[in-house]
Design an enzyme around this catalytic site. Structure first.
Site, mmCIF file in Angstrom:
data_model
loop_
_atom_site.group_PDB
_atom_site.id
_atom_site.type_symbol
_atom_site.label_atom_id
_atom_site.label_comp_id
_atom_site.label_asym_id
_atom_site.label_seq_id
_atom_site.Cartn_x
_atom_site.Cartn_y
_atom_site.Cartn_z
ATOM 1 N N GLN A 219 -44.497 8.250 65.352
ATOM 2 C CA GLN A 219 -44.293 8.959 64.022
ATOM 3 C C GLN A 219 -44.864 10.204 63.577
ATOM 4 O O GLN A 219 -43.904 11.020 63.376
ATOM 5 C CB GLN A 219 -44.935 8.094 62.660
ATOM 6 C CG GLN A 219 -45.029 8.318 61.563
ATOM 7 C CD GLN A 219 -43.736 7.655 60.539
ATOM 8 O OE1 GLN A 219 -42.641 6.729 61.226
ATOM 9 N NE2 GLN A 219 -42.394 8.468 60.788
ATOM 10 N N ALA A 240 -41.779 10.411 57.087
ATOM 11 C CA ALA A 240 -43.068 10.002 56.237
ATOM 12 C C ALA A 240 -43.760 11.269 57.531
ATOM 13 O O ALA A 240 -43.820 11.087 59.156
ATOM 14 C CB ALA A 240 -43.264 8.939 56.764
ATOM 15 N N SER A 245 -46.452 6.140 57.278
ATOM 16 C CA SER A 245 -45.581 5.231 57.505
ATOM 17 C C SER A 245 -45.558 3.940 57.331
ATOM 18 O O SER A 245 -46.322 3.727 58.320
ATOM 19 C CB SER A 245 -44.933 6.086 58.531
ATOM 20 O OG SER A 245 -43.659 4.952 58.731
ATOM 21 N N HIS A 247 -43.895 1.503 58.384
ATOM 22 C CA HIS A 247 -43.873 1.169 59.701
ATOM 23 C C HIS A 247 -44.845 0.906 60.915
ATOM 24 O O HIS A 247 -44.582 0.055 61.678
ATOM 25 C CB HIS A 247 -42.698 1.970 59.751
ATOM 26 C CG HIS A 247 -41.033 1.714 59.916
ATOM 27 N ND1 HIS A 247 -40.554 0.490 60.295
ATOM 28 C CD2 HIS A 247 -40.105 2.470 59.680
ATOM 29 C CE1 HIS A 247 -39.462 0.488 59.531
ATOM 30 N NE2 HIS A 247 -39.469 1.786 58.638
ATOM 31 N N ASP A 254 -36.386 -2.002 58.760
ATOM 32 C CA ASP A 254 -34.596 -1.287 58.277
ATOM 33 C C ASP A 254 -34.115 -2.368 59.200
ATOM 34 O O ASP A 254 -33.869 -2.788 59.987
ATOM 35 C CB ASP A 254 -34.971 -0.224 59.470
ATOM 36 C CG ASP A 254 -35.865 1.176 59.058
ATOM 37 O OD1 ASP A 254 -36.441 0.674 57.437
ATOM 38 O OD2 ASP A 254 -35.977 1.794 59.571
ATOM 39 N N GLU A 301 -33.294 4.115 49.999
ATOM 40 C CA GLU A 301 -33.164 3.203 51.524
ATOM 41 C C GLU A 301 -32.479 1.378 51.345
ATOM 42 O O GLU A 301 -33.007 0.729 50.337
ATOM 43 C CB GLU A 301 -34.257 3.019 52.125
ATOM 44 C CG GLU A 301 -34.583 4.763 52.255
ATOM 45 C CD GLU A 301 -35.737 4.925 54.161
ATOM 46 O OE1 GLU A 301 -36.688 4.055 54.017
ATOM 47 O OE2 GLU A 301 -36.091 6.042 54.312
ATOM 48 N N HIS A 304 -34.432 -0.675 53.893
ATOM 49 C CA HIS A 304 -35.538 -1.385 54.315
ATOM 50 C C HIS A 304 -36.641 -2.123 53.938
ATOM 51 O O HIS A 304 -36.474 -1.514 52.330
ATOM 52 C CB HIS A 304 -36.551 0.841 53.800
ATOM 53 C CG HIS A 304 -38.253 0.175 54.610
ATOM 54 N ND1 HIS A 304 -38.744 1.061 55.623
ATOM 55 C CD2 HIS A 304 -39.191 -0.163 54.095
ATOM 56 C CE1 HIS A 304 -39.961 0.943 55.746
ATOM 57 N NE2 HIS A 304 -40.299 0.337 54.251
#
Ligand SMILES: [Zn+2]
Length: 333
Positions: A219, A240, A245, A247, A254, A301, A304
């Site tokens: 990231q 991000a 983030s 993630h 996603d 999004e 996501h």
């Protein structure tokens, strides 16, 4: 003699009755005075003195505790206070934040950050989640004890060293990329996704995972590359910051489908419609919904999804609010 005795008796009765009546009068007067005094000690009286309507007062008493009511009594009358208290997600601790967002105009018209059309509920939502501040300001480390309910957004971050302990790889059937493009997520997330994948397949829908767990360093390098090329503003609009983030939690996926892997058109697919109707049954919610961009800090999004576990995901889904709002109101204790 006999006659006189009767007369005396009558006289004492009269005096007694007189005293009795006087005592009753005094008692009634005293009770009334006491009642009047007691009334001046009530919230009804005190708030009415400040200028609030009886409807406002009923609302205050039904939604606020004693110490909150007393604090309000120490404040000046403010016509916007009842409007905010009346909102479903009103949080007393944020009252001054709500009021700071209201700029009274001569015609009682109010604006939020110069944009018309923001209503009280929206001001409450934005204030509760902290989005009245600039993103990435007033940040704090997220509460790791929340586990699957952890909140990571532009105000709550993960440490640079956080790596989930139970990451497992997502099988090739379930994801985009080549056989060696390994993708990982937390064990329970992958199991829930596979359940969802199987049920979706029965209805002719083929789900595919694109991004899953993303480590801090990855990231960081993605964000820095955008920032170096196009500046911080652009980088913030597209990625991000490291630590912020979702993630990195290993709880976000996603999701696209065999028919569509395009971020711009996924929202128009039957796969997306299926996910919107069913994802919560497997523990997933759409994390960045349309129309909630200011609250989440992210553009809409459609791909996501965030794993919360079935119970919590179902509650958030049924409540119809973003996870940021849900967390602020119900979980951030
Ligand atoms: Zn994502």
């Amino acid at each position: 003699m006999k006659k006189k005795k009767v007369y005396r008796l009558k006289k004492s009765v009269k005096i007694f009755i007189l005293i009795f009546i006087l005592a009753i009068c005094l008692l009634i007067f005293g009770i009334k005075k006491l009642n009047d005094y007691m009334y001046t000690q009530t919230y009804e009286y005190k708030f009415a003195q400040l200028g609030y309507s009886s409807e406002n007062i009923k609302l205050f008493i039904s939604k606020l505790n004693d110490s909150e009511l007393n604090e309000l009594l120490a404040m000046e009358f403010n016509e916007f206070i009842p409007e905010f208290v009346n909102c479903k997600y009103f949080m007393y601790k944020n009252l001054n934040g709500y009021l700071s967002q209201v700029i009274t105009q001569e015609d009682d018209f109010f604006k939020y950050h110069g944009t018309e059309g923001y209503d009280y509920d929206n001001i409450v939502a934005l204030t509760n989640v902290g989005s009245i501040f600039k993103y990435y300001e007033n940040t704090k480390p997220t509460d790791m004890n929340k586990d699957y309910a952890i909140l990571v957004n532009k105000f709550y971050y993960l440490s640079s060293t956080y790596v989930p302990e139970d990451l497992v790889s997502i099988g090739w059937d379930y994801r985009l990329g080549g056989p060696k493009d390994y993708k990982y997520a937390r064990k329970e997330v992958v199991e829930a996704f596979i359940n969802m994948w199987n049920d979706a397949k029965m209805e002719g829908i083929y789900l595919l995972v694109d991004s899953a767990y993303r480590e801090y360093e990855k990231q960081d390098s993605v964000y820095r590359e955008y920032e170096n090329k196009h500046g911080t503003k652009y980088a913030d609009s597209i990625a991000a910051r490291p630590g912020f983030s979702e993630h990195q939690t290993g709880l976000s996926l996603d999701i696209y489908s065999k028919e569509c892997v395009s971020a711009s058109t996924f929202k128009d697919t039957k796969t997306y419609a299926w996910l919107i109707a069913n994802a919560h049954k497997y523990g997933f919610i759409l994390r960045y919904p349309k129309g909630k961009e200011k609250i989440t800090g992210y553009n809409y999004e459609s791909w996501h999804y965030r794993y919360l576990g079935v119970d919590l995901a179902t509650k958030v889904y049924e409540e119809g609010i973003t996870y940021d709002e849900y967390y602020a109101f119900y979980l951030d204790k």
